[in-house]
Design an enzyme around this catalytic site. Sequence first.
Site, PDB file in Angstrom:
ATOM      1  N   HIS A 176      -4.523  -0.760   0.153  1.00 35.44           N
ATOM      2  CA  HIS A 176      -3.336  -1.195  -0.604  1.00 35.44           C
ATOM      3  C   HIS A 176      -3.791  -2.313  -1.565  1.00 35.44           C
ATOM      4  O   HIS A 176      -3.428  -3.471  -1.409  1.00 35.44           O
ATOM      5  CB  HIS A 176      -2.269  -1.702   0.375  1.00 35.44           C
ATOM      6  CG  HIS A 176      -0.904  -1.810  -0.213  1.00 35.44           C
ATOM      7  ND1 HIS A 176      -0.595  -1.419  -1.494  1.00 35.44           N
ATOM      8  CD2 HIS A 176       0.258  -2.290   0.317  1.00 35.44           C
ATOM      9  CE1 HIS A 176       0.690  -1.638  -1.722  1.00 35.44           C
ATOM     10  NE2 HIS A 176       1.232  -2.167  -0.648  1.00 35.44           N
ATOM     11  N   ARG A 180       1.608   6.520  -4.761  1.00 32.70           N
ATOM     12  CA  ARG A 180       1.614   6.124  -3.338  1.00 32.70           C
ATOM     13  C   ARG A 180       1.573   7.421  -2.555  1.00 32.70           C
ATOM     14  O   ARG A 180       2.520   8.199  -2.599  1.00 32.70           O
ATOM     15  CB  ARG A 180       2.880   5.324  -3.021  1.00 32.70           C
ATOM     16  CG  ARG A 180       3.122   5.192  -1.530  1.00 32.70           C
ATOM     17  CD  ARG A 180       4.177   4.178  -1.180  1.00 32.70           C
ATOM     18  NE  ARG A 180       3.678   2.831  -1.395  1.00 32.70           N
ATOM     19  CZ  ARG A 180       4.259   1.735  -0.910  1.00 32.70           C
ATOM     20  NH1 ARG A 180       5.357   1.822  -0.195  1.00 32.70           N
ATOM     21  NH2 ARG A 180       3.743   0.544  -1.147  1.00 32.70           N
ATOM     22  N   GLN A 229      -1.442  -4.895  -3.495  1.00 37.44           N
ATOM     23  CA  GLN A 229      -0.863  -5.926  -2.623  1.00 37.44           C
ATOM     24  C   GLN A 229      -1.833  -7.100  -2.459  1.00 37.44           C
ATOM     25  O   GLN A 229      -1.446  -8.267  -2.483  1.00 37.44           O
ATOM     26  CB  GLN A 229      -0.558  -5.305  -1.248  1.00 37.44           C
ATOM     27  CG  GLN A 229       0.014  -6.303  -0.252  1.00 37.44           C
ATOM     28  CD  GLN A 229       1.412  -6.773  -0.618  1.00 37.44           C
ATOM     29  OE1 GLN A 229       2.290  -5.975  -0.842  1.00 37.44           O
ATOM     30  NE2 GLN A 229       1.626  -8.083  -0.687  1.00 37.44           N
ATOM     31  N   ASP A 289       0.527  -7.419   9.563  1.00 37.65           N
ATOM     32  CA  ASP A 289       1.249  -6.308   8.938  1.00 37.65           C
ATOM     33  C   ASP A 289       1.950  -5.569  10.071  1.00 37.65           C
ATOM     34  O   ASP A 289       1.662  -5.802  11.259  1.00 37.65           O
ATOM     35  CB  ASP A 289       0.236  -5.395   8.195  1.00 37.65           C
ATOM     36  CG  ASP A 289       0.910  -4.252   7.431  1.00 37.65           C
ATOM     37  OD1 ASP A 289       2.125  -4.346   7.149  1.00 37.65           O
ATOM     38  OD2 ASP A 289       0.210  -3.253   7.131  1.00 37.65           O
ATOM     39  N   ARG A 324       3.833  -9.419  -6.803  1.00 39.30           N
ATOM     40  CA  ARG A 324       3.533  -8.010  -7.060  1.00 39.30           C
ATOM     41  C   ARG A 324       3.851  -7.658  -8.510  1.00 39.30           C
ATOM     42  O   ARG A 324       3.109  -6.937  -9.175  1.00 39.30           O
ATOM     43  CB  ARG A 324       4.354  -7.111  -6.114  1.00 39.30           C
ATOM     44  CG  ARG A 324       3.997  -7.228  -4.637  1.00 39.30           C
ATOM     45  CD  ARG A 324       2.664  -6.606  -4.337  1.00 39.30           C
ATOM     46  NE  ARG A 324       2.631  -5.205  -4.729  1.00 39.30           N
ATOM     47  CZ  ARG A 324       3.112  -4.199  -3.993  1.00 39.30           C
ATOM     48  NH1 ARG A 324       3.613  -4.431  -2.792  1.00 39.30           N
ATOM     49  NH2 ARG A 324       3.040  -2.952  -4.420  1.00 39.30           N
ATOM     50  N   CYS A 339       2.840  -8.747   3.772  1.00 36.66           N
ATOM     51  CA  CYS A 339       3.061  -7.861   2.613  1.00 36.66           C
ATOM     52  C   CYS A 339       4.487  -7.336   2.577  1.00 36.66           C
ATOM     53  O   CYS A 339       4.957  -6.931   1.522  1.00 36.66           O
ATOM     54  CB  CYS A 339       2.048  -6.721   2.620  1.00 36.66           C
ATOM     55  SG  CYS A 339       2.263  -5.578   3.996  1.00 36.66           S
TER      56      CYS A 339
HETATM   57  N1  NVA Z   1       0.584  -0.751   6.550  1.00 39.99           N
HETATM   58  C1  NVA Z   1       1.895  -0.532   5.965  1.00 39.99           C
HETATM   59  C2  NVA Z   1       2.022  -1.285   4.689  1.00 39.99           C
HETATM   60  C3  NVA Z   1       3.385  -1.194   4.050  1.00 39.99           C
HETATM   61  C4  NVA Z   1       3.459  -1.905   2.722  1.00 39.99           C
HETATM   62  C5  NVA Z   1       2.122   0.961   5.766  1.00 39.99           C
HETATM   63  O1  NVA Z   1       1.176   1.665   5.355  1.00 39.99           O
HETATM   64  O2  NVA Z   1       3.225   1.420   6.036  1.00 39.99           O
HETATM   65  N1   CP Z   2       4.424  -4.298   0.466  1.00 38.79           N
HETATM   66  C1   CP Z   2       4.841  -3.137  -0.075  1.00 38.79           C
HETATM   67  O1   CP Z   2       4.056  -2.381  -0.636  1.00 38.79           O
HETATM   68  O2   CP Z   2       6.182  -2.904   0.005  1.00 38.79           O
HETATM   69  P1   CP Z   2       6.930  -1.529  -0.297  1.00 38.79           P
HETATM   70  O3   CP Z   2       6.522  -0.555   0.770  1.00 38.79           O
HETATM   71  O4   CP Z   2       8.382  -1.878  -0.213  1.00 38.79           O
HETATM   72  O5   CP Z   2       6.551  -1.036  -1.657  1.00 38.79           O
END
Ligand code: NVA
Ligand code: CP
Length: 308
Positions: free
Chosen positions: A129, A102, A132, A223, A291, A263
């Site tokens: 992502h 990540r 997800q 989101d 997930r 998500c």
């Molecule tokens: N768009 C959000 C998704 C979190 C799972 C982010 O990138 O923070």
């Molecule tokens: N939806 C998601 O990826 O959650 P986290 O940021 O908690 O991993």
Amino acid sequence: MRHFLTLKDFSKEEILEIIDLAIVIKKETKAKIFKKYMPNQTLGMIFEKSSTRTRVSFETGIYQLGGVGLFLSSNDIQLGRGEPIKDTSRVISRMVDMIMIRNDSQNELEEFSRYSKVPVINGLTDKFHPVQLMADYLTIIEANKSENLKVAYVGDGNNMTHSWLMLSSKLGFDLNIATPIGYEVDSEILAMAQEFAKISGATITISNDPKAAVADASVVTTDTWVSMGQEAQKEKRLKDFDGYIVDDALMSLARKDAIFLHCLPAYRGYEVSEEVFESHSDVIFNEAENRLHVQKAIMVWLDQNRDN
Ligand code: NVA
Ligand code: CP
């Protein structure tokens, strides 16, 4: 060897093959049958950003598959002190069997994967992502919504939106996206999706009109308005997203039996109302649980598609 960096690299058949595998693995897991599909394998998990679901699901998932997860916060490894990503990749991929990352940059993720000796999985970047979206699609199937599917995404044109564009254009379902002016999706990703849509038959509609986007949708989703790394823009974003909350009034424009997906983490009173969130919480938390199942399937699929 295949990586799982974005759904653009996967055919419809491959996406559905992984989903089918996830359905099998979920059934086994629910029956407390933990087949050791990946005995003694180590999954390296590099996190440059916070996570609840991604970390817990990957770590639990690899353990259930017979392996072990290695949590590597970028604050604790030399990557966070400036060791080049390509060196980090060449070191870690000689020691582990699969890597999940990540990080902030899809380009860096792709660079990492080019230097890796083992499959690399995108655990979220600035652009996509994909794990997800695989969980979201499994949830859609389980909610009996995969036929005549029309998804409405209301909110920020971000990594989730881009992934919806890839899923819809690969699988061939309709997608309406409504973002505020100035928060539109990446034009290159949209153009790519439009190309895929010509083949799959998906209709993709982009607007700044949440009501029009939600009309006749069978799945409504959103989101956060402030993604990780955008905290400094929070005040401006909250103003600019005024009118984009998914509340009962907006949901009432969708099909009567429409489901709502998120998500997570969710910010009630901003992108979604408390009422909409709680009245759809069964589906939302099934989505979160999925997930685990879908990522186990992704890891097994990548393992089975190695050259060696
Ligand atoms: N768009 C959000 C998704 C979190 C799972 C982010 O990138 O923070
Ligand atoms: N939806 C998601 O990826 O959650 P986290 O940021 O908690 O991993």
